[in-house]
Design an enzyme around this catalytic site. Structure first.
Site, PDB file in Angstrom:
ATOM      1  N   TRP A   1       0.828  -1.126  -0.123  1.00  0.00           N
ATOM      2  CA  TRP A   1       0.061   0.073  -0.028  1.00  0.00           C
ATOM      3  C   TRP A   1       0.786   1.168   0.069  1.00  0.00           C
ATOM      4  O   TRP A   1       0.250   2.272  -0.584  1.00  0.00           O
ATOM      5  CB  TRP A   1      -1.069  -0.042   1.298  1.00  0.00           C
ATOM      6  CG  TRP A   1      -2.250  -1.119   0.790  1.00  0.00           C
ATOM      7  CD1 TRP A   1      -2.292  -2.194   1.621  1.00  0.00           C
ATOM      8  CD2 TRP A   1      -2.962  -0.962  -0.097  1.00  0.00           C
ATOM      9  NE1 TRP A   1      -3.185  -2.854   1.008  1.00  0.00           N
ATOM     10  CE2 TRP A   1      -3.721  -2.399  -0.091  1.00  0.00           C
ATOM     11  CE3 TRP A   1      -3.298  -0.267  -1.385  1.00  0.00           C
ATOM     12  CZ2 TRP A   1      -4.888  -2.468  -0.934  1.00  0.00           C
ATOM     13  CZ3 TRP A   1      -4.362  -0.757  -2.280  1.00  0.00           C
ATOM     14  CH2 TRP A   1      -5.025  -1.767  -1.981  1.00  0.00           C
TER      15      TRP A   1
ATOM     16  N   ASP B   1      -2.045   6.925   6.200  1.00  0.00           N
ATOM     17  CA  ASP B   1      -3.140   5.967   5.530  1.00  0.00           C
ATOM     18  C   ASP B   1      -3.607   4.975   6.503  1.00  0.00           C
ATOM     19  O   ASP B   1      -2.774   4.238   7.002  1.00  0.00           O
ATOM     20  CB  ASP B   1      -2.486   5.316   4.313  1.00  0.00           C
ATOM     21  CG  ASP B   1      -3.533   4.205   3.597  1.00  0.00           C
ATOM     22  OD1 ASP B   1      -4.545   4.101   4.161  1.00  0.00           O
ATOM     23  OD2 ASP B   1      -3.239   3.650   2.506  1.00  0.00           O
TER      24      ASP B   1
ATOM     25  N   LYS C   1     -12.429  -1.648   5.379  1.00  0.00           N
ATOM     26  CA  LYS C   1     -11.729  -2.546   6.245  1.00  0.00           C
ATOM     27  C   LYS C   1     -12.277  -2.656   7.456  1.00  0.00           C
ATOM     28  O   LYS C   1     -12.757  -3.768   8.030  1.00  0.00           O
ATOM     29  CB  LYS C   1     -10.291  -2.099   6.122  1.00  0.00           C
ATOM     30  CG  LYS C   1      -9.374  -1.861   4.911  1.00  0.00           C
ATOM     31  CD  LYS C   1      -9.887  -3.018   3.916  1.00  0.00           C
ATOM     32  CE  LYS C   1      -9.075  -2.800   2.725  1.00  0.00           C
ATOM     33  NZ  LYS C   1      -8.357  -1.755   2.232  1.00  0.00           N
TER      34      LYS C   1
END
Ligand code: PLP
Length: 360
Positions: free
Chosen positions: A102, A172, A196
């Site tokens: 990510w 993030d 998530k």
């Protein structure tokens, strides 16, 4: 009907009481005569739902008043672009820590708009750890420093907010937002796709310090411009109303659970049980440095990788689903987000022992 324990990385498990409430309210919301799906985003009912969600998020995360909270579309991936577009503020360089897939995606998107200085990378350790803060090289000319608070695929998680040496710090937090307490004051901005750990796919949380807004690059698409969105209550265009409502229900549920302190304590217990079972056996192993193991995403391996298929089949038969690792890294992974009950972890731990007894 029989619901299973869902260990998917995202979209992922929802708290069951939230699903029940959404079902009960689907046809008609609180005497409004219509479903939330049918409401105008500008009407007082929906505006009330939206404001309540923001207030609950502010309460749960203790968000200071000089921060704006936005509910946007385009996922965390949209924010990979929005971060440099909004925060370059006349500079042309940005700093990123590379801790896995990510981080790399965030870096690749930022490179469209700025020169990216990688402050540190865990690549040479196969992304099994986070480079020690003492080894980071921070460019003082960078507009900000970006880090991935939890690498959902690799399973490494910062246990504290890193020191950015005065650079505005951007997180993030897609896969660990609301799983632990967090000092927002130390961040310039944070973003998280909700799917998530916070709610449904299709809505993204952005928290940004107010004084940093208003200097977006002129090429910034309006819907990614944090200042424009803040000035319009995240309703510059039609927002994802139902997702916003569902996210709000999850926030209410989190408050009922006792807020972040209670949730964090439960998450610590869940993670300790699962890593404990993995570490106690030579049949299973964790590829991640114990100091930075994620409480949310637990990748693990079998000593005999040929057994993975059977493992997944038997787990599914036992009501434990979506335990495969991300397609890019293979192996196995259990995502144990807020909504996964402790009993789900207990069931997985029991299954691990039974599977080893049979196949070990
Ligand atoms: C899933 C994820 C993303 C991407 O989210 P989208 O909403 O699919 O764009 C980004 N960062 C992290 C840490 C993630 O887990």
């Amino acid at each position: 009907m029989s619901r299973v324990y869902n260990f998917a990385a995202g979209p992922s498990i929802f708290p069951e009481p939230v699903l029940e409430q959404a079902r009960d309210e689907l046809l008609e919301w609180h005497g409004a005569g219509v479903s939330v799906l049918e409401m105008s985003h500008r009407g007082k009912d929906f505006v009330g739902i939206a404001e309540k969600a923001e207030a609950d998020l502010r309460e749960l995360l203790a968000i200071p008043t000089d921060y704006k909270v936005l509910f946007l579309q385009g996922g965390a991936t949209g924010q990979f672009a929005a971060v440099p577009l909004n925060l370059l503020r006349g500079k042309n360089k940005v700093a990123y820590v590379d801790t896995g897939i990510w981080s790399q995606k965030a870096i690749a998107e930022a490179k469209r708009y700025a020169e990216v200085a990688v402050a540190a990378s865990a690549k040479s350790q196969n992304y099994s750890t986070i480079p020690p803060r003492g080894e980071w090289v921070l460019d003082p000319e960078a507009a900000y420093l970006h880090y991935t608070a939890n690498e959902t695929i690799g399973g490494v998680e910062y246990q504290d907010i890193p020191d950015s040496n005065g650079l505005p710090l951007v997180a993030d937090a897609s896969s660990n937002i609301l799983s632990r307490s967090l000092d927002i004051n130390r961040l310039a901005a944070l973003y998280a796709g909700a799917q998530k750990n916070a709610g449904p796919a299709g809505i993204t949380i952005v928290i940004a310090r107010e004084d940093l807004l208003g200097q977006a690059l002129p090429i910034t698409p309006s819907i990614l411009d944090w200042k424009l969105q803040a000035d319009n209550g995240s309703m510059l265009n039609t927002p994802p109303t139902y997702n916003w409502y569902l996210l709000g229900l999850v926030l209410e549920w989190l408050k009922e659970q006792g807020g972040l302190a209670a949730i964090e304590a439960r998450n610590i217990r869940k993670a300790e049980k699962l890593y404990g079972a993995i570490d106690a056996s030579a049949f299973y192993s964790s590829p991640v440095d114990p100091a930075v193991r994620s409480r949310m995403n637990v990748p693990f391996r079998l000593a005999n990788a040929d057994l993975e298929k059977v493992f997944l089949q038997e787990a599914r038969a036992a009501g434990l689903v979506n335990l495969e690792g991300h397609r890019s890294v293979g192996g196995l992974r259990a995502s144990i987000y807020n909504a996964l009950p402790e009993a789900g972890v207990d069931a997985l731990v029991t299954f691990l022992a039974e599977f080893e007894a049979q196949h070990g």
